[in-house]
Structures are given as C-alpha cells and as structure tokens.
Motif scaffolding. Structure first.
Motif, PDB file in Angstrom:
ATOM      1  N   ILE A  46      43.574  32.274  28.151  1.00  0.00           N
ATOM      2  CA  ILE A  46      43.734  31.237  29.174  1.00  0.00           C
ATOM      3  C   ILE A  46      42.429  30.468  29.353  1.00  0.00           C
ATOM      4  CG2 ILE A  46      44.143  30.856  31.634  1.00  0.00           C
ATOM      5  CD1 ILE A  46      46.076  33.216  31.574  1.00  0.00           C
ATOM      6  N   ALA A  47      41.302  31.196  29.332  1.00  0.00           N
ATOM      7  CA  ALA A  47      39.998  30.557  29.516  1.00  0.00           C
ATOM      8  C   ALA A  47      39.735  29.523  28.427  1.00  0.00           C
ATOM      9  CB  ALA A  47      38.902  31.624  29.515  1.00  0.00           C
ATOM     10  N   ILE A  48      39.977  29.911  27.187  1.00  0.00           N
ATOM     11  CA  ILE A  48      39.747  28.975  26.073  1.00  0.00           C
ATOM     12  C   ILE A  48      40.711  27.795  26.162  1.00  0.00           C
ATOM     13  CG2 ILE A  48      39.874  28.739  23.561  1.00  0.00           C
ATOM     14  CD1 ILE A  48      38.821  31.580  23.354  1.00  0.00           C
ATOM     15  N   GLY A  49      41.952  28.073  26.555  1.00  0.00           N
ATOM     16  CA  GLY A  49      42.920  26.992  26.724  1.00  0.00           C
ATOM     17  C   GLY A  49      42.492  26.013  27.808  1.00  0.00           C
ATOM     18  N   LEU A  85      44.496  39.597  41.100  1.00  0.00           N
ATOM     19  CA  LEU A  85      43.957  38.271  41.389  1.00  0.00           C
ATOM     20  C   LEU A  85      42.435  38.288  41.411  1.00  0.00           C
ATOM     21  CD1 LEU A  85      46.305  36.897  44.212  1.00  0.00           C
ATOM     22  CD2 LEU A  85      45.934  35.890  41.951  1.00  0.00           C
ATOM     23  N   PHE A  86      41.875  39.311  42.033  1.00  0.00           N
ATOM     24  CA  PHE A  86      40.420  39.386  42.164  1.00  0.00           C
ATOM     25  C   PHE A  86      39.743  39.437  40.802  1.00  0.00           C
ATOM     26  CE2 PHE A  86      36.402  41.642  42.627  1.00  0.00           C
ATOM     27  CZ  PHE A  86      35.844  41.032  43.731  1.00  0.00           C
ATOM     28  N   PHE A  87      40.269  40.255  39.885  1.00  0.00           N
ATOM     29  CA  PHE A  87      39.623  40.432  38.587  1.00  0.00           C
ATOM     30  C   PHE A  87      40.055  39.372  37.563  1.00  0.00           C
ATOM     31  CE2 PHE A  87      38.968  44.638  40.423  1.00  0.00           C
ATOM     32  CZ  PHE A  87      37.641  44.862  40.097  1.00  0.00           C
ATOM     33  N   SER A  88      41.029  38.531  37.920  1.00  0.00           N
ATOM     34  CA  SER A  88      41.449  37.491  36.976  1.00  0.00           C
ATOM     35  C   SER A  88      40.330  36.486  36.730  1.00  0.00           C
ATOM     36  CB  SER A  88      42.700  36.777  37.503  1.00  0.00           C
ATOM     37  OG  SER A  88      42.416  36.106  38.727  1.00  0.00           O
ATOM     38  N   ALA A  89      39.511  36.233  37.750  1.00  0.00           N
ATOM     39  CA  ALA A  89      38.403  35.289  37.561  1.00  0.00           C
ATOM     40  C   ALA A  89      37.404  35.811  36.537  1.00  0.00           C
ATOM     41  CB  ALA A  89      37.711  35.029  38.901  1.00  0.00           C
ATOM     42  N   ASN A  90      37.122  37.115  36.566  1.00  0.00           N
ATOM     43  CA  ASN A  90      36.146  37.685  35.633  1.00  0.00           C
ATOM     44  C   ASN A  90      36.580  37.508  34.185  1.00  0.00           C
ATOM     45  OD1 ASN A  90      34.385  38.509  37.598  1.00  0.00           O
ATOM     46  ND2 ASN A  90      35.199  40.575  37.744  1.00  0.00           N
ATOM     47  N   SER A  91      37.874  37.683  33.920  1.00  0.00           N
ATOM     48  CA  SER A  91      38.352  37.570  32.544  1.00  0.00           C
ATOM     49  C   SER A  91      38.165  36.159  32.007  1.00  0.00           C
ATOM     50  CB  SER A  91      39.833  37.974  32.472  1.00  0.00           C
ATOM     51  OG  SER A  91      40.647  37.076  33.216  1.00  0.00           O
ATOM     52  N   ILE A  92      38.178  35.171  32.884  1.00  0.00           N
ATOM     53  CA  ILE A  92      37.941  33.789  32.480  1.00  0.00           C
ATOM     54  C   ILE A  92      36.440  33.514  32.374  1.00  0.00           C
ATOM     55  CG2 ILE A  92      38.201  31.375  33.198  1.00  0.00           C
ATOM     56  CD1 ILE A  92      40.870  32.144  34.466  1.00  0.00           C
ATOM     57  N   LEU A  93      35.690  34.004  33.345  1.00  0.00           N
ATOM     58  CA  LEU A  93      34.253  33.761  33.365  1.00  0.00           C
ATOM     59  C   LEU A  93      33.537  34.423  32.197  1.00  0.00           C
ATOM     60  CD1 LEU A  93      33.667  34.211  37.192  1.00  0.00           C
ATOM     61  CD2 LEU A  93      33.426  32.079  35.910  1.00  0.00           C
TER      62      LEU A  93
END
Length: 400
Positions: free
Chosen positions: A151-154, A20-28
């Motif tokens: 997910i980020a692009i979506g 969960l913690f690193f999921s934000a980085n993959s989007i950012l």
C-alpha cells in the motif's frame, strides 16, 4: 457454559484499534527511508532515524509499565492516541529533523500503547483465556505488515508526498476517533503494588548472575540487529535487485511470520530445557537468509525473496522460543520485569540494525552490510550451541 470473552465484541474492537495503530508503521517503514534518501540523507542518517523508533520504545517501556500500573491503561491510552496523531501529522510537513522527532514520539507511544493494551487484556480476561487474547492482539499488530508495504509503494507511486500526507491524516484521525469510541470498560485497571516495585529492584540485582537471561538477551540482541537491518534498508536495497520489490519482500516476510507463529506454535519447546539444536537452527536460518540477501544483487530476485522466507521464519520462532524458556527458569518474584528487560534487548537490537549497520552500508555496500549481518547471526548459532555444552557441564557438576 464458559463465555469466551477473548473474542467478544469489546475485545475485538481493542484488537482492531491495535491494527489501526500499527498500520501507520507498516507504511512509514517504506516511505521514510525512500523520502529521507530523496532529501539527501546518507545511509547512516537513515539508519539513525529508523533506529530512533525502537531505541526510544526500549527506553520508555519499563516506565510505561510502571505508569500504567499506577494510573490504569484507560487514561494512558487516551493521551497517547493524541500524541500518536501529532507524530503522524509531523511527517507530512517537516524534513529530516522532523522525521527524527516523529520517530521518537512514535517510539514513546508504542511503548505505552503495547503495554496498556496487553496489561488491560491480562487484567480483564480470565486466566484460561489470557493466552488467546494476547495471541489475537499479536496477530492484529502483525496484520498491517502483510499489505502495508505494498500500500505504501502504491500511495507513493500514485500521489507522492501529497498521497502520503492524505494517508497519514486519515490514519491519525481514524485511530484517534476509533480509540476514543472503543468501550474502555473492557480494559481493567491495576494499581501499583509493593510486590511489583520489589520485583523490579530484585530483577535489576539478579541480571548479572542470571545466565539464562544473559544468553537469551544476547541471542535476541544479535538476531534483532539482522531484523532491524532488513526493516531499515530493504526499501532502498530492493531497488538495486533486478525485479526486486520492497513491498513484495516485506509482505512475504510478514506473511511467513504470521503463519509460522500461529501454525507452529505447538512445536515450540515448553519444558524449561535449553534446546540448543532447535535455537541454533533458528539462528542458522537467519544467517542463511542474511547471506542470501548479500548475494541477491548478483544472483537475482529468487534468492532475494527466498531470504524473506528464511528471515521471516527465524523472526517468527526465535522470540517465543526464548520467552517460553525464560518463563520456566527465571525467579517468579522478578519474572515479568526480567522478561520486560529481555524485550528491551530486542528493541535495542532492532534500533542498532539501523544505527550501526547504516555506516557499514555507507562505507562499503548493502551487500557487505548483509554479509556482516550473516556473520552476526552465525555467532548467535555458536552462542546457542556453546550454551548447551556449558549447561551440560553445570548439570554434571551439580549431580557430582
């Protein structure tokens, strides 16, 4: 019968917290460059913003280790979950200055989070299960990078800034609430000892005279510049490639990293010897991958995605190979601190991949920037092979 605590429910929840913690980085890593460009930022500014994350992480990592040893990982984890949530919320209502501040806050949080969980896992698991626990932790930190970019692009295509705001709020709340509900009794506490303080002072005095640490740090620094340039600018460069897709590229690269690290781990040399050809071959893959990126605008998507495979493989194999070598050749009293300094060079390289390569992209082009990255990786190949020659001369001198 020996109970495998590394896969018990409390530790699985710790691994899930890491995910969960690193999921934000993959989007950012996708949204921040795209959004910064839309706000009028140059490649230099974008690289500075993206690089601030790992630069801050590098700077605070040694302090994180000391504070965690002193106060224990439980208290540190609870505080940083709050700070991390505030950083994620900062992205949703600020501009470029706010993005920089949020990246700095995230860098501090990541330094403390990764150290707290790894020290907690080491303290709480028996010696024979520690490597499994750390491997699972590493796997869960990489898993978001497989699907996160897509997910980020979506999210961006679907809802723009509103969709991004909702995603950051959800991730911040989920990470904070889940983190506070994790049974923290599974995470041990280790106090600061005089041996640890002595080890750090001794390590700092040995850096200049430790050739293995110098060589490995130099190789990791050069290679990480290439890796950092990919993270910072692929979301922008992919739009210049026919049929190029940043999410797909980053997904392929992350998948290669995960698969290679856990399927080829037994092939990594673990005998304390310098395997120059092996290390040189890994760096060569990174050089070829960066060169393919530089040609992708002219040669098309096949070359573009082939670069993801090569760079992903290089990124997967270089770090564990060098760490394994260092664990054999560094003095035992300062080994952990020296390895921490080695990790800091990797952080510095990733940050410089954005900060130093952004001006190159501004002055010339992305293709030129990745060509320069290929040259840097080729220099790393030469360093790895040259070290074999010097090691051979040293052994001959000692035997003579």
């Amino acid at each position: 019968m020996v109970i495998n605590k590394a896969v018990s429910a409390p530790f699985l929840r710790l691994y899930a917290l890491a995910l969960l913690f690193f999921s934000a980085n993959s989007i950012l890593n996708v949204i921040v460059p795209v959004r910064s460009e839309a706000l009028g930022a140059s490649n230099s500014h974008i690289g500075f913003i993206m690089g601030a994350y790992m630069f801050t992480c590098m700077f605070f990592r040694p302090w994180a280790g000391l504070l965690i040893h002193k106060h224990g990982p439980v208290a540190v984890l609870r505080i940083l979950l709050v700070v991390n949530g505030l950083a994620l919320l900062l992205y949703t209502f600020t501009g470029l200055e706010g993005y920089f501040a949020a990246r700095v806050m995230q860098g501090i949080c990541t330094a403390f989070f990764s150290m707290a969980l790894q020290i907690g896992i080491i303290d709480a698991l028996p010696e024979e299960q520690r490597s499994q626990g750390l491997s699972l932790y590493s796997l869960f930190t990489y898993m978001p990078t497989i699907v996160g970019p897509l997910i980020a692009i979506g999210i961006w295509d679907w809802g723009g800034m509103s969709g991004f705001t909702v995603a950051m709020i959800v991730i911040a709340l989920a990470t904070g609430l889940f983190g506070y509900s994790v049974p923290m009794h599974a995470v041990g506490r280790q106090g600061s000892s005089s041996e640890e303080r002595t080890g750090m002072r001794g390590a700092l005095s040995r850096i200049a005279s430790s050739r293995p640490l110098q060589i490995c740090s130099l190789l990791m620094l050069i290679a990480s510049v290439v890796f950092g340039a990919v993270t910072a600018f692929i979301p922008l460069y992919a739009r210049q490639i026919p049929y190029g897709h940043a999410g797909l590229y980053l997904m392929i690269q992350a998948s290669v990293i995960v698969v290679a690290r856990f399927s080829l781990g037994k092939r990594i040399p673990s005998d304390g010897k310098w395997h120059a050809r092996f290390v040189g071959a890994i760096c060569l893959l990174g050089a070829v991958g960066a060169l393919l990126l530089s040609f992708s605008q002219a040669w098309g998507p096949i070359v573009f995605y082939a670069a993801a495979v090569l760079i992903g493989f290089a990124q997967a194999m270089l770090y564990p190979t060098l760490v394994s070598y260092l664990t054999f050749v560094l003095p035992g009293a300062s080994r952990n601190v020296c390895i921490g300094l080695f990790i800091a060079t990797a952080d510095l390289g990733v940050s410089m991949g954005g900060m130093a390569m952004g001006p190159v992209a501004d002055r010339f082009s992305y293709s030129t920037m990745y060509a320069v990255s290929a040259v840097l990786a080729a220099i790393a190949v030469c360093v790895a092979l040259l070290n074999r020659t010097l090691e051979g001369r040293k052994q001959q001198a000692e035997s003579g």
